[in-house]
Design a protein around this motif. Structure first.
Motif: not given
Length: 337
Positions: A29-53
């Protein structure tokens, strides 16, 4: 422009192509606004790999089975029904938040609270109106012939939602009293589904199934309004806030032992407690924000907030949950087959 950036540009590569990967394990059920995800990646220099279990219980089992070679760096979705099992398995690394503690953190020793909600019974208004059947006033009513074959629950061995509901019945009635009730509803045609998605989207009559009562969340009626294809002012579902049938569920985030990116994982913890995420998760995951003072979305007016709930003590859940789940499966699943 820095020399390294210039070289990347000349080579036709982007900075994101070489960004570190932060592996995030979540429930389905995990879900967040895409713009928030993109903002986090940009600020922290990482690429999120989200695995739903899968459901939270299934997700935790996967993390435990792979603890020797961790498949994620951080996990979101561990709740107060599962935190003891996660801690005992040794999969959680020390986790804190620079944003300080909240009232709900006390429910998740070893993790950081992100959101909370109430597991309870939902019912299909149209089904009950057509059947001209009074709503059950107590849990005991669900064991009466008039309510035969109407209830679907999730298996507490594979579903945090199902486990939460089981724990609520035990907190209210005591272990023996609760299992006497479960035996009665089992004999009255109780259906057991693997997880919340199967129960709500397959078995619940609102979505084409045959069961007009389902274990879900007090916020589910608000979600029905929000996602309705037609503009509606009243939800087609509502809550049955029956005594012994409401559980306070607190979900959190924690670093995983052996994770490859602990610094980025810690940043993700703080990200989930940020104002934008605490606001955005409400109409994405249909939970209340754990950080006090966060503005509540207006659609939550359709989410009747329970005045009371039934939770066992953390100590009892820590020491007895495994035995309770085992007893439930022997009584409900094995006896029904």
């Amino acid at each position: 422009m820095k020399k390294s950036v210039l070289l990347l540009a000349l080579a036709g590569l982007s900075l994101s192509a070489l960004a570190a990967e932060l592996r995030v394990m979540t429930h389905s059920s995990f879900s967040l606004p895409k713009d928030r995800i993109a903002e986090f990646e940009k600020q922290n220099g990482v690429k999120l790999s989200i695995v739903k279990g899968g459901d939270a219980g299934e997700m935790l089992n996967k993390l435990i089975l792979t603890r020797a070679n961790p498949i994620a760096d951080v996990v979101y979705g561990i709740d107060n029904t599962l935190i003891a099992k996660a801690s005992a398995a040794g999969i959680l690394a020390p986790t804190s938040s620079k944003l300080g503690r909240t009232e709900k953190d006390a429910q998740l020793p070893g993790a950081v609270a992100v959101d909370y909600g109430y597991v309870t019974l939902n019912y299909d208004k149209t089904w009950f109106a057509k059947a001209e059947l009074p709503l059950p006033a107590t849990l005991d009513d669900l064991a009466k012939p008039a309510y035969k074959d109407l209830l679907v629950v999730q298996n507490p061995a594979t579903s945090s939602t199902g486990l939460a509901f089981l724990l609520a019945t035990i907190a209210d009635r005591g272990e023996d009293g609760a299992f006497k009730w479960w035996e009665k509803v089992r004999d009255n045609g109780l259906k057991v589904s693997k997880g919340w998605s199967e129960a709500y989207y397959t078995d619940f009559s609102r979505n084409g199934g045959s069961r007009p009562i389902v274990v879900s969340y007090a916020t589910s009626p608000a979600a029905e309004v929000f996602y309705s294809k037609e503009k509606i002012s009243e939800s087609p579902t509502a809550n049955l806030l029956l005594k012994g049938g409401v559980f306070l569920q607190v979900e959190g985030v924690a670093l995983l032992t052996g994770g490859k990116e602990p610094q980025a994982a810690q940043a993700f913890v703080d990200f989930l407690r940020s104002e934008g995420v605490q606001t955005g998760l409400q109409t994405k995951m249909w939970m209340y924000p754990a950080v006090a003072g966060t503005a509540i979305d207006p659609v939550f007016a359709h989410a009747q907030k329970p005045a009371k709930f039934s939770n066992p003590s953390l100590a009892a859940m820590n020491s007895k949950t495994a035995a309770w789940v085992s007893r439930w499966n022997r009584l409900v699943v094995k006896q029904a087959n």
